[in-house]
Write an enzyme that holds these catalytic residues in place. Structure first.
Site, PDB file in Angstrom:
ATOM      1  N   ARG A 180       3.572   7.914   9.462  1.00  0.00           N
ATOM      2  CA  ARG A 180       3.402   9.305   9.064  1.00  0.00           C
ATOM      3  C   ARG A 180       2.309  10.012   9.888  1.00  0.00           C
ATOM      4  O   ARG A 180       2.463  11.165  10.259  1.00  0.00           O
ATOM      5  CB  ARG A 180       3.032   9.333   7.581  1.00  0.00           C
ATOM      6  CG  ARG A 180       3.067  10.666   6.905  1.00  0.00           C
ATOM      7  CD  ARG A 180       2.827  10.474   5.424  1.00  0.00           C
ATOM      8  NE  ARG A 180       4.022  10.076   4.719  1.00  0.00           N
ATOM      9  CZ  ARG A 180       4.846  10.909   4.090  1.00  0.00           C
ATOM     10  NH1 ARG A 180       4.599  12.191   4.069  1.00  0.00           N
ATOM     11  NH2 ARG A 180       5.913  10.471   3.463  1.00  0.00           N
ATOM     12  N   GLU A 203      -1.648   5.222   3.165  1.00  0.00           N
ATOM     13  CA  GLU A 203      -1.732   3.826   2.717  1.00  0.00           C
ATOM     14  C   GLU A 203      -3.147   3.325   2.462  1.00  0.00           C
ATOM     15  O   GLU A 203      -3.371   2.528   1.545  1.00  0.00           O
ATOM     16  CB  GLU A 203      -1.020   2.898   3.724  1.00  0.00           C
ATOM     17  CG  GLU A 203       0.502   3.002   3.709  1.00  0.00           C
ATOM     18  CD  GLU A 203       1.036   4.114   4.596  1.00  0.00           C
ATOM     19  OE1 GLU A 203       0.224   4.873   5.183  1.00  0.00           O
ATOM     20  OE2 GLU A 203       2.267   4.236   4.707  1.00  0.00           O
ATOM     21  N   HIS A 259       7.407   4.727  13.142  1.00  0.00           N
ATOM     22  CA  HIS A 259       7.706   5.516  11.947  1.00  0.00           C
ATOM     23  C   HIS A 259       6.474   6.077  11.259  1.00  0.00           C
ATOM     24  O   HIS A 259       6.589   6.871  10.340  1.00  0.00           O
ATOM     25  CB  HIS A 259       8.488   4.673  10.925  1.00  0.00           C
ATOM     26  CG  HIS A 259       7.662   3.614  10.265  1.00  0.00           C
ATOM     27  ND1 HIS A 259       6.994   3.817   9.079  1.00  0.00           N
ATOM     28  CD2 HIS A 259       7.361   2.354  10.630  1.00  0.00           C
ATOM     29  CE1 HIS A 259       6.340   2.717   8.743  1.00  0.00           C
ATOM     30  NE2 HIS A 259       6.533   1.813   9.676  1.00  0.00           N
ATOM     31  N   ASP A 296       0.786  -1.229   0.000  1.00  0.00           N
ATOM     32  CA  ASP A 296       0.000   0.000   0.000  1.00  0.00           C
ATOM     33  C   ASP A 296       0.821   1.284   0.000  1.00  0.00           C
ATOM     34  O   ASP A 296       0.362   2.325   0.452  1.00  0.00           O
ATOM     35  CB  ASP A 296      -0.902  -0.013   1.249  1.00  0.00           C
ATOM     36  CG  ASP A 296      -0.107  -0.327   2.505  1.00  0.00           C
ATOM     37  OD1 ASP A 296       1.123  -0.087   2.504  1.00  0.00           O
ATOM     38  OD2 ASP A 296      -0.695  -0.809   3.480  1.00  0.00           O
ATOM     39  N   GLU A 314      -1.133  -8.963  -0.994  1.00  0.00           N
ATOM     40  CA  GLU A 314      -1.611  -8.372   0.277  1.00  0.00           C
ATOM     41  C   GLU A 314      -2.786  -7.429  -0.009  1.00  0.00           C
ATOM     42  O   GLU A 314      -2.826  -6.282   0.436  1.00  0.00           O
ATOM     43  CB  GLU A 314      -0.502  -7.644   1.042  1.00  0.00           C
ATOM     44  CG  GLU A 314      -0.841  -7.417   2.511  1.00  0.00           C
ATOM     45  CD  GLU A 314       0.227  -6.640   3.266  1.00  0.00           C
ATOM     46  OE1 GLU A 314       0.357  -5.439   3.051  1.00  0.00           O
ATOM     47  OE2 GLU A 314       0.931  -7.267   4.075  1.00  0.00           O
ATOM     48  N   HIS A 334      14.177   4.371  12.404  1.00  0.00           N
ATOM     49  CA  HIS A 334      13.854   4.530  10.983  1.00  0.00           C
ATOM     50  C   HIS A 334      14.727   5.641  10.412  1.00  0.00           C
ATOM     51  O   HIS A 334      15.101   6.576  11.118  1.00  0.00           O
ATOM     52  CB  HIS A 334      12.378   4.900  10.850  1.00  0.00           C
ATOM     53  CG  HIS A 334      11.783   4.631   9.503  1.00  0.00           C
ATOM     54  ND1 HIS A 334      11.811   5.548   8.500  1.00  0.00           N
ATOM     55  CD2 HIS A 334      11.163   3.535   9.006  1.00  0.00           C
ATOM     56  CE1 HIS A 334      11.210   5.030   7.433  1.00  0.00           C
ATOM     57  NE2 HIS A 334      10.810   3.810   7.717  1.00  0.00           N
TER      58      HIS A 334
HETATM   59  N1  UDP Z   1      12.289  -4.497  10.027  1.00  0.00           N
HETATM   60  C1  UDP Z   1      13.640  -4.730   9.773  1.00  0.00           C
HETATM   61  N2  UDP Z   1      14.586  -3.990  10.448  1.00  0.00           N
HETATM   62  C2  UDP Z   1      14.242  -3.033  11.358  1.00  0.00           C
HETATM   63  C3  UDP Z   1      12.855  -2.792  11.589  1.00  0.00           C
HETATM   64  C4  UDP Z   1      11.899  -3.543  10.899  1.00  0.00           C
HETATM   65  O1  UDP Z   1      13.996  -5.595   8.957  1.00  0.00           O
HETATM   66  O2  UDP Z   1      15.132  -2.399  11.935  1.00  0.00           O
HETATM   67  C5  UDP Z   1      11.285  -5.268   9.265  1.00  0.00           C
HETATM   68  C6  UDP Z   1      10.172  -5.913  10.080  1.00  0.00           C
HETATM   69  O3  UDP Z   1      10.527  -7.197  10.521  1.00  0.00           O
HETATM   70  C7  UDP Z   1       9.005  -5.949   9.112  1.00  0.00           C
HETATM   71  C8  UDP Z   1       9.261  -4.743   8.229  1.00  0.00           C
HETATM   72  O4  UDP Z   1      10.616  -4.362   8.416  1.00  0.00           O
HETATM   73  O5  UDP Z   1       9.044  -7.099   8.282  1.00  0.00           O
HETATM   74  C9  UDP Z   1       8.329  -3.645   8.639  1.00  0.00           C
HETATM   75  O6  UDP Z   1       8.699  -2.470   8.045  1.00  0.00           O
HETATM   76  P1  UDP Z   1       8.104  -1.075   8.484  1.00  0.00           P
HETATM   77  O7  UDP Z   1       7.761  -1.112   9.937  1.00  0.00           O
HETATM   78  O8  UDP Z   1       9.088  -0.054   8.007  1.00  0.00           O
HETATM   79  O9  UDP Z   1       6.823  -0.904   7.577  1.00  0.00           O
HETATM   80  P2  UDP Z   1       5.300  -1.340   7.729  1.00  0.00           P
HETATM   81  O10 UDP Z   1       5.249  -2.801   7.966  1.00  0.00           O
HETATM   82  O11 UDP Z   1       4.703  -0.531   8.852  1.00  0.00           O
HETATM   83  O12 UDP Z   1       4.709  -0.960   6.412  1.00  0.00           O
END
Ligand code: UDP
Length: 376
Positions: free
Chosen positions: A207, A128, A205, A92, A114, A238
């Site tokens: 927004r 998103e 992180h 998304d 997804e 982040h």
């Molecule tokens: N993740 C990672 N390293 C980190 C923090 C998160 O590999 O330092 C992984 C986590 O396991 C998950 C993904 O990144 O699979 C999530 O990413 P993020 O939180 O940035 O995005 P969202 O899932 O909220 O879209």
């Protein structure tokens, strides 16, 4: 062709890319937009993916419109040159919505991995929720992770024959990563895990939390670190400078807080598996942690991932400073409350989502049967 631009897209597409590459009869072209430059490259390296095209759209401080405009402009000549039969996008992000529109405008089939997640609030998560709805409108095949997401799509009057329930490919990626037991590059993390002490893992992180909420999260984590000197807080920060400026200053002088750069996926999954409690606003972490039996406190008011909330391992707690402190304290202090949440459940997948996704993609493009839907 597959197009992706951020860390979570790379993690969730990697198992599908690997499975597609191993199949005869389908040629795959991999395109990255580079929306999250460094974090994306890190994931590609771990999974051994070498993109065929790099649109390199990232520029510091760019707004969402400039990002989407660049994706549209730079992807179009690649679509023209490669002339794919279908475009596969995941999730998304702005990369996803822009790439889906670019393909649609060229009458190329869009496949959405997804698909069907909905918070019900167009402004949260922002942007998103809108990105995923736009993508749904132009997609031909919807690969929904769970029956809940399939039902969301049916409620929007999509034909059932266009939806396959695959499970979430993040569980495929997670199971592979945890098995690898990669060594830590940061000695502080190796020490924290070896000591066997309790760990509070924090990621933030989103927004929609930039406006004041992130500062409250920083203050709450500071209070927790000072109240529980024997608990180690691990916070992979982040890369976004807005996030860092809000979150990190209150934590600077605390010896039991380890702030790191974004961790390579293998290391991050090891910390998740060792954590006592996870405090996060991440979507992916909400899906992964329940499979590891970890209680997750989600700093949001709503979620498009209700399955683990229903299973009792994820709780929505918002971003009020005192509420964050009391919810984490409750899990650290009350063994019964902790045990009630720390159950390993797998509402999001069984590690075979990529197989189901590839079977559905093949069925669309070259014929053949889909696999039975994932049933949690
Ligand atoms: N993740 C990672 N390293 C980190 C923090 C998160 O590999 O330092 C992984 C986590 O396991 C998950 C993904 O990144 O699979 C999530 O990413 P993020 O939180 O940035 O995005 P969202 O899932 O909220 O879209």
């Amino acid at each position: 062709m597959t197009v992706y631009g951020t860390r979570p897209e790379a993690i969730k597409l990697a198992p599908v890319i690997k499975a597609l590459e191993a199949r005869q009869g389908l040629d795959l072209v991999t395109v990255v937009t580079g929306q999250h430059r460094e974090m994306l490259d890190q994931v590609n390296a771990i999974f051994g993916i070498v993109p065929d095209h790099d649109l390199d759209v990232f520029s510091h401080g760019q707004g969402l419109n400039s990002l989407m405009a660049r994706v549209l402009e730079r992807l179009d000549p690649v679509l023209e040159k490669e002339a794919p039969d279908a475009l596969l996008v995941q999730g998304d992000t702005s990369t996803v919505a822009a790439a889906a529109m670019a393909a649609f405008n060229r009458r190329i089939k869009v496949i959405h991995l997804e698909a069907g997640l909905r918070s019900g609030d167009i402004l949260s998560p922002f942007p998103e929720e809108a990105n995923r709805k736009v993508t749904t409108q132009v997609a031909t095949l919807h690969l929904a992770p769970t029956s809940t997401s399939k039902n969301n799509l049916l409620r929007e009057s999509l034909p059932e024959s266009t939806i396959a329930v695959t499970g979430n490919t993040v569980i495929d990626a997670l199971l592979e990563a945890v098995e690898q037991q990669v060594p830590f590059t940061d000695a502080r993390l190796a020490g924290a895990l070896e000591s066997g002490g309790r760990i509070l893992l924090v990621t933030s992180h989103r927004r929609e939390n930039w406006d004041g909420a992130m500062e409250r999260v920083g203050q709450a984590v500071r209070r927790l670190a000072r109240t529980y000197p024997n608990v180690t807080v691990v916070l992979p920060a982040h890369r976004n400078p807005v996030v860092r400026a809000a979150l990190l200053p209150p934590l600077a002088d605390l010896t039991n807080v380890i702030v790191t750069e974004p961790l390579p996926y293998g290391e991050f999954t090891r910390v998740m598996a060792a954590a006592t409690v996870i405090l996060t606003d991440s979507g992916g972490v909400q899906e992964e942690a329940p499979s590891l039996g970890k209680p997750v406190l989600v700093m949001r008011e709503n979620t498009e991932r209700p399955e683990a909330v229903d299973a009792g391992t994820v709780r929505l707690i918002g971003t009020d400073e005192s509420r964050i402190v009391s919810e984490v304290s409750n899990l650290l202090d009350d063994e019964r409350a902790y045990r009630e949440m720390a159950n390993a459940v797998n509402p999001y997948g069984d590690g075979r989502a990529a197989e189901r996704a590839v079977a559905a993609i093949e069925s669309l493009l070259i014929g053949g049967e889909r696999l039975p839907d994932f049933d949690a």
